[in-house]
Design a protein around this motif. Structure first.
Motif, PDB file in Angstrom:
ATOM      1  N   LYS A  48      86.625 -15.477  -3.139  1.00 39.05           N
ATOM      2  CA  LYS A  48      88.015 -15.964  -3.192  1.00 39.05           C
ATOM      3  C   LYS A  48      88.259 -17.130  -4.146  1.00 39.05           C
ATOM      4  CE  LYS A  48      89.842 -13.392  -1.432  1.00 39.05           C
ATOM      5  NZ  LYS A  48      89.833 -11.989  -1.956  1.00 39.05           N
ATOM      6  N   SER A  49      87.376 -17.253  -5.127  1.00 39.17           N
ATOM      7  CA  SER A  49      87.571 -18.323  -6.124  1.00 39.17           C
ATOM      8  C   SER A  49      88.314 -17.831  -7.359  1.00 39.17           C
ATOM      9  CB  SER A  49      86.222 -18.879  -6.577  1.00 39.17           C
ATOM     10  OG  SER A  49      85.553 -19.437  -5.510  1.00 39.17           O
ATOM     11  N   GLY A  50      88.698 -16.553  -7.369  1.00 41.41           N
ATOM     12  CA  GLY A  50      89.402 -16.038  -8.541  1.00 41.41           C
ATOM     13  C   GLY A  50      88.594 -15.004  -9.309  1.00 41.41           C
ATOM     14  N   THR A  51      87.717 -14.294  -8.611  1.00 43.03           N
ATOM     15  CA  THR A  51      86.854 -13.284  -9.235  1.00 43.03           C
ATOM     16  C   THR A  51      87.683 -12.216  -9.961  1.00 43.03           C
ATOM     17  OG1 THR A  51      85.600 -13.557  -7.188  1.00 43.03           O
ATOM     18  CG2 THR A  51      84.812 -11.885  -8.737  1.00 43.03           C
ATOM     19  N   THR A  52      88.728 -11.750  -9.300  1.00 47.89           N
ATOM     20  CA  THR A  52      89.556 -10.662  -9.845  1.00 47.89           C
ATOM     21  C   THR A  52      90.143 -11.086 -11.196  1.00 47.89           C
ATOM     22  OG1 THR A  52      90.184 -10.326  -7.538  1.00 47.89           O
ATOM     23  CG2 THR A  52      91.419  -9.070  -9.190  1.00 47.89           C
ATOM     24  N   TRP A  53      90.621 -12.292 -11.242  1.00 47.37           N
ATOM     25  CA  TRP A  53      91.223 -12.851 -12.466  1.00 47.37           C
ATOM     26  C   TRP A  53      90.172 -12.999 -13.562  1.00 47.37           C
ATOM     27  CZ3 TRP A  53      93.132 -18.612 -12.754  1.00 47.37           C
ATOM     28  CH2 TRP A  53      93.916 -18.783 -13.889  1.00 47.37           C
ATOM     29  N   ARG A 133      86.621 -22.926  -7.233  1.00 43.73           N
ATOM     30  CA  ARG A 133      87.992 -23.265  -6.852  1.00 43.73           C
ATOM     31  C   ARG A 133      87.906 -24.356  -5.805  1.00 43.73           C
ATOM     32  NH1 ARG A 133      92.214 -18.782  -4.315  1.00 43.73           N
ATOM     33  NH2 ARG A 133      94.094 -19.941  -4.869  1.00 43.73           N
ATOM     34  N   SER A 141      92.309 -18.882   1.249  1.00 45.07           N
ATOM     35  CA  SER A 141      92.367 -17.548   0.663  1.00 45.07           C
ATOM     36  C   SER A 141      91.413 -16.607   1.406  1.00 45.07           C
ATOM     37  CB  SER A 141      91.997 -17.634  -0.830  1.00 45.07           C
ATOM     38  OG  SER A 141      92.080 -16.378  -1.424  1.00 45.07           O
ATOM     39  N   TYR A 200      89.173 -22.989 -11.171  1.00 45.32           N
ATOM     40  CA  TYR A 200      90.387 -22.169 -11.062  1.00 45.32           C
ATOM     41  C   TYR A 200      91.627 -22.989 -11.407  1.00 45.32           C
ATOM     42  CZ  TYR A 200      93.900 -19.238  -8.587  1.00 45.32           C
ATOM     43  OH  TYR A 200      94.994 -18.474  -8.244  1.00 45.32           O
ATOM     44  N   CYS A 239      96.587 -10.774 -18.098  1.00 44.41           N
ATOM     45  CA  CYS A 239      95.750 -11.090 -16.929  1.00 44.41           C
ATOM     46  C   CYS A 239      96.451 -11.968 -15.901  1.00 44.41           C
ATOM     47  CB  CYS A 239      94.477 -11.806 -17.396  1.00 44.41           C
ATOM     48  SG  CYS A 239      93.542 -10.833 -18.553  1.00 44.41           S
ATOM     49  N   PHE A 241      98.659 -13.478 -12.867  1.00 36.88           N
ATOM     50  CA  PHE A 241      98.885 -13.018 -11.490  1.00 36.88           C
ATOM     51  C   PHE A 241     100.155 -12.167 -11.418  1.00 36.88           C
ATOM     52  CE2 PHE A 241     100.715 -13.361  -7.309  1.00 36.88           C
ATOM     53  CZ  PHE A 241      99.645 -13.061  -6.487  1.00 36.88           C
ATOM     54  N   PHE A 264      93.516  -8.300  -3.092  1.00 37.58           N
ATOM     55  CA  PHE A 264      92.974  -9.292  -4.027  1.00 37.58           C
ATOM     56  C   PHE A 264      94.066 -10.130  -4.694  1.00 37.58           C
ATOM     57  CE2 PHE A 264      89.810  -5.980  -3.615  1.00 37.58           C
ATOM     58  CZ  PHE A 264      88.712  -6.739  -3.264  1.00 37.58           C
ATOM     59  N   PHE A 265      95.300  -9.848  -4.325  1.00 35.92           N
ATOM     60  CA  PHE A 265      96.418 -10.607  -4.894  1.00 35.92           C
ATOM     61  C   PHE A 265      97.264 -11.112  -3.728  1.00 35.92           C
ATOM     62  CE2 PHE A 265      95.219  -7.276  -7.865  1.00 35.92           C
ATOM     63  CZ  PHE A 265      95.072  -7.975  -9.050  1.00 35.92           C
ATOM     64  N   ARG A 266      97.359 -12.410  -3.567  1.00 31.99           N
ATOM     65  CA  ARG A 266      98.169 -12.933  -2.474  1.00 31.99           C
ATOM     66  C   ARG A 266      99.219 -13.875  -3.070  1.00 31.99           C
ATOM     67  NH1 ARG A 266      98.266 -17.147   1.200  1.00 31.99           N
ATOM     68  NH2 ARG A 266      96.677 -18.162  -0.060  1.00 31.99           N
ATOM     69  N   ARG A 267      98.873 -15.161  -3.298  1.00 27.80           N
ATOM     70  CA  ARG A 267      99.844 -16.072  -3.914  1.00 27.80           C
ATOM     71  C   ARG A 267      99.435 -16.473  -5.326  1.00 27.80           C
ATOM     72  NH1 ARG A 267     102.815 -20.274  -0.739  1.00 27.80           N
ATOM     73  NH2 ARG A 267     103.893 -20.106  -2.719  1.00 27.80           N
ATOM     74  N   GLY A 268      98.123 -16.593  -5.520  1.00 21.69           N
ATOM     75  CA  GLY A 268      97.630 -16.903  -6.866  1.00 21.69           C
ATOM     76  C   GLY A 268      98.027 -18.277  -7.366  1.00 21.69           C
TER      77      GLY A 268
HETATM   78  P1  A3P Z   1      95.147 -16.649  -2.955  1.00 21.80           P
HETATM   79  O1  A3P Z   1      94.686 -15.989  -1.682  1.00 21.80           O
HETATM   80  O2  A3P Z   1      95.144 -18.138  -2.860  1.00 21.80           O
HETATM   81  O3  A3P Z   1      96.435 -16.122  -3.437  1.00 21.80           O
HETATM   82  P2  A3P Z   1      88.945 -13.304  -5.560  1.00 21.80           P
HETATM   83  O4  A3P Z   1      89.447 -12.541  -6.740  1.00 21.80           O
HETATM   84  O5  A3P Z   1      87.719 -14.116  -5.837  1.00 21.80           O
HETATM   85  O6  A3P Z   1      88.829 -12.432  -4.370  1.00 21.80           O
HETATM   86  O7  A3P Z   1      90.054 -14.405  -5.266  1.00 21.80           O
HETATM   87  C1  A3P Z   1      91.324 -14.028  -4.813  1.00 21.80           C
HETATM   88  C2  A3P Z   1      92.269 -15.167  -5.079  1.00 21.80           C
HETATM   89  O8  A3P Z   1      92.607 -15.188  -6.479  1.00 21.80           O
HETATM   90  C3  A3P Z   1      93.591 -14.971  -4.336  1.00 21.80           C
HETATM   91  O9  A3P Z   1      94.086 -16.291  -4.087  1.00 21.80           O
HETATM   92  C4  A3P Z   1      94.407 -14.228  -5.372  1.00 21.80           C
HETATM   93  O10 A3P Z   1      95.785 -14.263  -5.145  1.00 21.80           O
HETATM   94  C5  A3P Z   1      94.013 -14.979  -6.639  1.00 21.80           C
HETATM   95  N1  A3P Z   1      94.253 -14.195  -7.860  1.00 21.80           N
HETATM   96  C6  A3P Z   1      94.080 -12.860  -8.050  1.00 21.80           C
HETATM   97  N2  A3P Z   1      94.426 -12.523  -9.293  1.00 21.80           N
HETATM   98  C7  A3P Z   1      94.821 -13.650  -9.918  1.00 21.80           C
HETATM   99  C8  A3P Z   1      95.308 -13.922 -11.236  1.00 21.80           C
HETATM  100  N3  A3P Z   1      95.447 -12.962 -12.134  1.00 21.80           N
HETATM  101  N4  A3P Z   1      95.616 -15.205 -11.537  1.00 21.80           N
HETATM  102  C9  A3P Z   1      95.474 -16.187 -10.633  1.00 21.80           C
HETATM  103  N5  A3P Z   1      95.038 -15.984  -9.359  1.00 21.80           N
HETATM  104  C10 A3P Z   1      94.704 -14.725  -9.009  1.00 21.80           C
END
Ligand code: A3P
Length: 300
Positions: A48-53, A133, A141, A200, A239, A241, A264-268
């Motif tokens: 949950k540190s922003g892996t997806t991003w 993060r 998160s 992050y 890329c 959010f 994997f997308f919540r508030r970002g």
């Molecule tokens: P929040 O729950 O605070 O919204 P991971 O990818 O490591 O699982 O982390 C998920 C966190 O990254 C979530 O945080 C998610 O919303 C946020 N996230 C996903 N895509 C993002 C993006 N493109 N830019 C910024 N934050 C993003």
């Protein structure tokens, strides 16, 4: 099990860090069977540190010539970043597949603590980008993510205080959280050409600057001509959010293990934890952060 369940999983301690059984199996396979090449890039995070991003960012940066960020058929428009960059311990436990046909540079992601990195990762010239993060937002998160998965599976949500107590004791997936961060912080100080340490919050505040820094670190700097064409802005927008979370694939699709891509997308955003913590909870968490980070000059 060495500890009570952390949000529904038993955790096992290995080399000083807690893992659930699936992650531990994967980590052992990674250590025993993965052979890193000099050109590989590992994207390492705590959950949950922003892996997806980070996956989206690095994939689009290193492939920007064959997949221009503005192109109508960019892979990120139809595939979730987790489908594009494999999670080495979560996808390949038991054995490692043959990666010979993987496009170069090979990109992998991992939650492995620095101490558990395979020898070949430490000894080869592969590169590591570590994204961390602040612990407050990481925790919130994670708490949301696991509760979403739990309630979808018919289980009860876990109370935030109980989960925070465990987190502060270091008992969380790939925790102690702080030791994970300190491990890569020290590695980045020792080998800055091999390990890039990112936060992050800083990338969120200055994405253009950090996308350029990542490209430079990975040996494919953005040229003046590209800058003039607005490539950096296009990469950042692709890329972002807002862009990724609104794509159909990320709103309704599911990943390899049946998990909803939208999980994997919540508030970002940075600072969302303020909406969930009492002042006592903040004090408790910040105290641990101060004790763990200040000896290393880490501020978060
Ligand atoms: P929040 O729950 O605070 O919204 P991971 O990818 O490591 O699982 O982390 C998920 C966190 O990254 C979530 O945080 C998610 O919303 C946020 N996230 C996903 N895509 C993002 C993006 N493109 N830019 C910024 N934050 C993003």
């Amino acid at each position: 099990p060495k500890t009570k369940g952390w949000v529904g999983h038993h955790l096992y301690k290995y080399e000083g860090f807690w893992h659930n059984n699936r992650h531990l199996d994967g980590l052992l396979s990674y250590q025993r069977h993965f052979s890193a090449n000099d050109g590989d890039v590992l994207l390492v995070t705590t959950p949950k540190s922003g892996t997806t991003w980070l996956k989206a960012a690095v994939f689009s940066i290193v492939n920007r010539v064959c997949h221009p960020p503005g192109s109508k058929n960019h892979p990120l428009l139809t595939e979730n970043p987790h489908g594009i960059v494999p999670f080495i311990e979560l996808q390949y436990y038991g054995s490692m597949p043959d990666f010979t046909n993987m496009p170069l540079p090979r990109l992998f992601s991992s939650h492995s603590p620095v101490i558990s990195l395979p020898k070949s990762v430490q000894e080869s010239h592969c590169k590591i980008i570590y994204l961390c993060r602040n612990p407050r937002d990481t925790f919130v998160s994670f708490w949301h993510f696991t509760n979403k998965l739990r309630t979808q599976a018919g289980a009860e949500a876990t109370p935030i205080e109980e989960t925070l107590n465990m987190f502060c004791n270091g008992e969380s997936l790939c925790g102690p959280f702080w030791d994970h961060v300190v491990g890569y912080w020290n590695a980045s100080l020792k080998k800055p050409d091999k390990v890039m340490f990112l936060r992050y919050e800083e990338v969120r505040a200055h994405p253009d600057e950090y996308f350029k820094k990542m490209a430079e670190f990975l040996g494919c700097p953005i040229s003046e001509e590209e800058k003039g064409e607005g490539i950096v802005e296009e990469l950042v927008k692709l890329c972002s959010f807002d862009h990724l979370s609104n794509l159909e694939v990320n709103k309704t699709g599911t990943g390899k293990f049946g998990e909803a891509n939208n999980a994997f997308f919540r508030r970002g955003q940075a600072g969302d934890s303020a909406n969930y913590f009492t002042s006592e909870m903040i004090d408790k968490l910040d105290k641990v952060t101060y004790e763990k980070f200040s000896p290393y000059g880490l501020i978060m």
